[in-house]
Design a protein around this motif. Structure first.
Motif, mmCIF file in Angstrom:
data_model
loop_
_atom_site.group_PDB
_atom_site.id
_atom_site.type_symbol
_atom_site.label_atom_id
_atom_site.label_comp_id
_atom_site.label_asym_id
_atom_site.label_seq_id
_atom_site.Cartn_x
_atom_site.Cartn_y
_atom_site.Cartn_z
ATOM 1 N N VAL A 15 -26.927 -3.020 35.639
ATOM 2 C CA VAL A 15 -26.347 -3.215 36.971
ATOM 3 C C VAL A 15 -25.944 -1.864 37.558
ATOM 4 O O VAL A 15 -26.220 -1.567 38.727
ATOM 5 C CB VAL A 15 -25.127 -4.167 36.922
ATOM 6 C CG1 VAL A 15 -24.405 -4.189 38.266
ATOM 7 C CG2 VAL A 15 -25.559 -5.585 36.541
ATOM 8 N N VAL A 16 -25.308 -1.036 36.745
ATOM 9 C CA VAL A 16 -24.894 0.293 37.213
ATOM 10 C C VAL A 16 -26.117 1.106 37.626
ATOM 11 O O VAL A 16 -26.127 1.740 38.687
ATOM 12 C CB VAL A 16 -24.077 1.023 36.116
ATOM 13 C CG1 VAL A 16 -23.852 2.487 36.491
ATOM 14 C CG2 VAL A 16 -22.747 0.311 35.900
ATOM 15 N N ASP A 17 -27.191 1.032 36.823
ATOM 16 C CA ASP A 17 -28.439 1.732 37.172
ATOM 17 C C ASP A 17 -28.996 1.210 38.496
ATOM 18 O O ASP A 17 -29.441 1.984 39.339
ATOM 19 C CB ASP A 17 -29.490 1.543 36.070
ATOM 20 C CG ASP A 17 -29.098 2.251 34.775
ATOM 21 O OD1 ASP A 17 -28.169 3.089 34.817
ATOM 22 O OD2 ASP A 17 -29.706 1.939 33.736
ATOM 23 N N ALA A 18 -28.953 -0.124 38.666
ATOM 24 C CA ALA A 18 -29.489 -0.725 39.893
ATOM 25 C C ALA A 18 -28.649 -0.322 41.106
ATOM 26 O O ALA A 18 -29.175 -0.118 42.197
ATOM 27 C CB ALA A 18 -29.546 -2.244 39.753
ATOM 28 N N LEU A 19 -27.339 -0.182 40.920
ATOM 29 C CA LEU A 19 -26.463 0.232 42.023
ATOM 30 C C LEU A 19 -26.796 1.648 42.465
ATOM 31 O O LEU A 19 -26.776 1.967 43.645
ATOM 32 C CB LEU A 19 -24.993 0.177 41.587
ATOM 33 C CG LEU A 19 -24.385 -1.211 41.396
ATOM 34 C CD1 LEU A 19 -22.994 -1.098 40.791
ATOM 35 C CD2 LEU A 19 -24.340 -1.968 42.717
ATOM 36 N N ARG A 20 -27.110 2.502 41.494
ATOM 37 C CA ARG A 20 -27.410 3.905 41.796
ATOM 38 C C ARG A 20 -28.644 4.020 42.670
ATOM 39 O O ARG A 20 -28.781 4.965 43.432
ATOM 40 C CB ARG A 20 -27.661 4.682 40.500
ATOM 41 C CG ARG A 20 -26.402 4.986 39.745
ATOM 42 C CD ARG A 20 -26.389 6.443 39.236
ATOM 43 N NE ARG A 20 -25.154 6.656 38.481
ATOM 44 C CZ ARG A 20 -25.028 6.313 37.204
ATOM 45 N NH1 ARG A 20 -26.030 5.774 36.557
ATOM 46 N NH2 ARG A 20 -23.886 6.513 36.592
ATOM 47 N N THR A 21 -29.573 3.073 42.532
ATOM 48 C CA THR A 21 -30.831 3.156 43.292
ATOM 49 C C THR A 21 -30.928 2.011 44.290
ATOM 50 O O THR A 21 -31.993 1.468 44.515
ATOM 51 C CB THR A 21 -32.033 3.098 42.328
ATOM 52 O OG1 THR A 21 -31.915 1.898 41.551
ATOM 53 C CG2 THR A 21 -32.084 4.286 41.417
ATOM 54 N N ASN A 22 -29.790 1.644 44.885
ATOM 55 C CA ASN A 22 -29.805 0.496 45.790
ATOM 56 C C ASN A 22 -30.435 0.843 47.136
ATOM 57 O O ASN A 22 -30.645 2.003 47.474
ATOM 58 C CB ASN A 22 -28.392 -0.062 45.977
ATOM 59 C CG ASN A 22 -27.572 0.779 46.922
ATOM 60 O OD1 ASN A 22 -27.770 0.750 48.127
ATOM 61 N ND2 ASN A 22 -26.658 1.565 46.374
ATOM 62 N N LYS A 23 -30.707 -0.236 47.893
ATOM 63 C CA LYS A 23 -31.440 -0.108 49.152
ATOM 64 C C LYS A 23 -30.771 0.791 50.186
ATOM 65 O O LYS A 23 -31.426 1.367 51.022
ATOM 66 C CB LYS A 23 -31.641 -1.496 49.775
ATOM 67 C CG LYS A 23 -32.662 -2.347 49.060
ATOM 68 C CD LYS A 23 -32.706 -3.721 49.703
ATOM 69 C CE LYS A 23 -33.578 -4.677 48.880
ATOM 70 N NZ LYS A 23 -33.420 -6.054 49.319
ATOM 71 N N SER A 24 -29.437 0.846 50.132
ATOM 72 C CA SER A 24 -28.700 1.618 51.134
ATOM 73 C C SER A 24 -28.942 3.119 50.967
ATOM 74 O O SER A 24 -28.280 3.936 51.591
ATOM 75 C CB SER A 24 -27.204 1.324 51.031
ATOM 76 O OG SER A 24 -26.985 -0.054 50.896
ATOM 77 N N GLY A 25 -29.854 3.481 50.108
ATOM 78 C CA GLY A 25 -30.153 4.894 49.849
ATOM 79 C C GLY A 25 -29.863 5.176 48.398
ATOM 80 O O GLY A 25 -28.798 4.799 47.913
ATOM 81 N N PRO A 26 -30.768 5.853 47.707
ATOM 82 C CA PRO A 26 -30.607 6.016 46.270
ATOM 83 C C PRO A 26 -29.399 6.879 45.907
ATOM 84 O O PRO A 26 -29.487 8.101 45.846
ATOM 85 C CB PRO A 26 -31.917 6.668 45.814
ATOM 86 C CG PRO A 26 -32.719 6.941 47.029
ATOM 87 C CD PRO A 26 -31.955 6.510 48.236
ATOM 88 N N GLY A 27 -28.280 6.223 45.674
ATOM 89 C CA GLY A 27 -27.099 6.905 45.155
ATOM 90 C C GLY A 27 -26.500 7.942 46.089
ATOM 91 O O GLY A 27 -25.703 8.776 45.668
ATOM 92 N N ALA A 28 -26.854 7.864 47.373
ATOM 93 C CA ALA A 28 -26.437 8.897 48.326
ATOM 94 C C ALA A 28 -24.932 9.178 48.249
ATOM 95 O O ALA A 28 -24.506 10.271 47.913
ATOM 96 C CB ALA A 28 -26.828 8.479 49.738
ATOM 97 N N GLY A 29 -24.145 8.151 48.528
ATOM 98 C CA GLY A 29 -22.708 8.374 48.575
ATOM 99 C C GLY A 29 -22.013 8.012 47.275
ATOM 100 O O GLY A 29 -20.791 7.911 47.222
#
Lengths: 367, 367
Positions: free
Chosen positions: B307-321
């Motif tokens: 889940v943490v990995d998936a959050l890092r690469t989420n649609k809102s931009g890969p881990g931007a903020g």
């Protein structure tokens, strides 16, 4: 021209034929309706009747037998006839049913021979073809694929029911629709025109910002309504996905995705049963007739066409061995196929002529 | 050092404190078990008790109240104490419950104030943090995400139940496992080591070529067994997906795919509730504490990490903020959070000191 001759035979020489021809009753027993036809050994259908659900698994043995006898009585229409054999096509034909009770129920109708139960999958296939090899794909409330070889079921895929599979079926589509609306409401999924349709169908008012304990009120109501009914009733939402696809000014991405996934799953079900005959499943598909049944595939062109498209680009290689024109034969139900089967099972050769007589005379009776 | 002081306070001066401190009962009422703790206004936990399921929605009102009173009686341990307030955390806290009957049940225990019901989501969050803003993600039998703001639930996503969603939950995983086995058996899906485990669990013999009416016998038996039980019992197969992933000499593609889809769905649930505060959902995630609860997230590292990995690469931009280190706080249940909540709801400031006293003294009582 053929139709006229058939009408002539079945009307003018009916009394004579009923005496000299061999007569059979063929039934297609579904969960909610039953169809029966009186057919002779030349393929002429002389009477047709319908009744309520005739599947013992869903209706119970007594009510199911009542429906079978009622539809058959209507098909006989008071004509005196010795019935050489009865064939009932139904789901779950492999169940151990008390055949002697069926026999007792049919003897007052003039049954002199045996009653036999066959799979509704076989009957659906034979509604579209008189060949003894081919493929059938059915997507109604459930979804199942079958390969027919030597006039028997050689392989069956899916048909595993609403909880385990039936992927691409009416239930599956309905559940996907409601799941997509649930996800759109709380922001897990994309917005879709399905939301308005589903909420309207359930009489839920859409208040975008009304929340209770952090939960959108419309979603809470959606959850309550869905769990009030039996799971299988979700299939009622299946038609909405086509309504959205057809009615939208611009394409609804969510609806399109659901239809595509249904088609891919159904293509996969068909490829699963087509394998094992030849190493190249795609080539096998082109060999025998391909029969499509069930409302999802026959009541609108969308899914049937998408399945054909998906078959062309299947994993076994994009259309390598596949005819450029896959033309599935669409059938409404299994009653014509049940008539084909009852003749075949009594050693009667159902050639193209007999098959088209069954089709034409049955169509005339049903019209 | 802090622990020693706490022990000193709670043991030596207990009688005195019970008179001068304000006392509360905090309960975490689940579907199958209930936990209760006696906590004072400084955060010292003096007694702990457990009982059976205490959720009226799943157990019925009478048995649920009995369980709440039983766990509370054990937590009080015969000590005389005036209980200023009782807080019960449970799923479905928005239901209209007959609170006066709860009140009647608790007054014999020394309740002088009110009883209040709060969401189990809030309690789970506060088991991991004393901040009033943040995110919680729970994946047990069900799956739900929540954003907490101003110590209330501001947004809730999923938690829509086994039929509509709960994506990534124990039920969802179990159903995916059995569906994957069904698809592997008839060739719709890839072969997987899950097949052997599921068939063994159900006592089904695996005969590769045994068919009845075209259907593999092992699959027919799988179907029969699954529909004999209630749908929610499919969650028992969830652990098999981790067993296969951990035990395999080479990775099982089917099992990995199920875990990845669970993690992506859970990440999506979390992102759905994190949005609406800032336009960049990812940045919001890094702002407040993130609490993970439920056995799917806490009993093994696989899904939580995915889940943490998936959050890092989420649609809102890969881990931007997103902070490079997202460190979810894992909690076992909502009993500590219920204690935090009962103090907060009575106007007591739960600072880091009070919070760690609750954690430490509760851990000592439970050990």
């Amino acid at each position: 021209m053929k139709t006229i001759i058939t009408m002539d035979v079945s009307q003018v020489t009916l009394r004579h034929r009923l005496v000299t021809m061999r007569n059979f009753l063929a039934l297609d027993a579904g969960g909610t309706s039953t169809r029966a036809v009186l057919v002779d050994s030349a393929g002429n259908c002389h009477g047709y009747g319908t009744a309520g659900g005739g599947n013992p698994a869903s209706r119970g043995f007594g009510p199911a037998l009542d429906a079978l006898v009622q539809a058959s009585t209507l098909a006989l229409g008071g004509r005196p006839a010795a019935i050489e054999g009865v064939l009932v096509a139904m789901a779950g034909a492999s169940l151990e049913l008390p055949l002697h009770l069926f026999q007792d129920g049919f003897e007052p109708l003039g049954l002199t021979g045996d009653i036999m139960i066959e799979s509704d999958l076989l009957a659906t296939f034979y509604s579209g073809s008189c060949h003894d090899e081919g493929l059938a794909l059915i997507a109604g409330t459930g979804a199942v694929g079958a390969r027919i070889a030597g006039s028997q079921l050689a392989a069956v895929a899916d048909g595993t029911g609403w909880l385990l599979g039936d992927e691409g079926s009416g239930f599956w589509l309905g559940r996907e629709v409601v799941q997509a609306v649930g996800a759109a409401l709380d922001g897990r999924g994309q917005a879709t025109a399905l939301t308005e349709l589903v909420l309207a169908e359930l009489g839920i008012a859409w208040e975008p910002n009304a929340r209770t304990q952090g939960r959108l009120r419309a979603q809470q109501q959606l959850i309550s309504r869905v769990y009030e009914q039996s799971p299988i009733e979700l299939s009622r939402f299946a038609p909405l996905v086509f309504k959205v696809q057809e009615g939208a000014a611009q394409e609804d991405v969510v609806a399109r995705d659901i239809i595509e996934r249904a088609a891919n799953a159904l293509a996969q079900t068909l490829l699963a049963v087509s394998q094992g005959v030849e190493s190249d499943g795609a080539a096998q598909l082109a060999a025998g007739p391909l029969v499509f049944g069930g409302s999802v595939l026959t009541k609108g062109p969308t899914v049937a066409q998408a399945v054909v498209d998906a078959l062309r680009t299947n994993k076994s290689g994009p259309g390598a061995g596949l005819s450029t024109a896959i033309a599935p034969i669409l059938v409404d139900d299994g009653v014509a196929g049940s008539a084909v089967l009852v003749l075949k099972r009594h050693g009667i050769d159902v050639d193209a002529g007999v098959f088209s007589r069954i089709q034409d005379s049955l169509a005339a009776l049903r019209s």
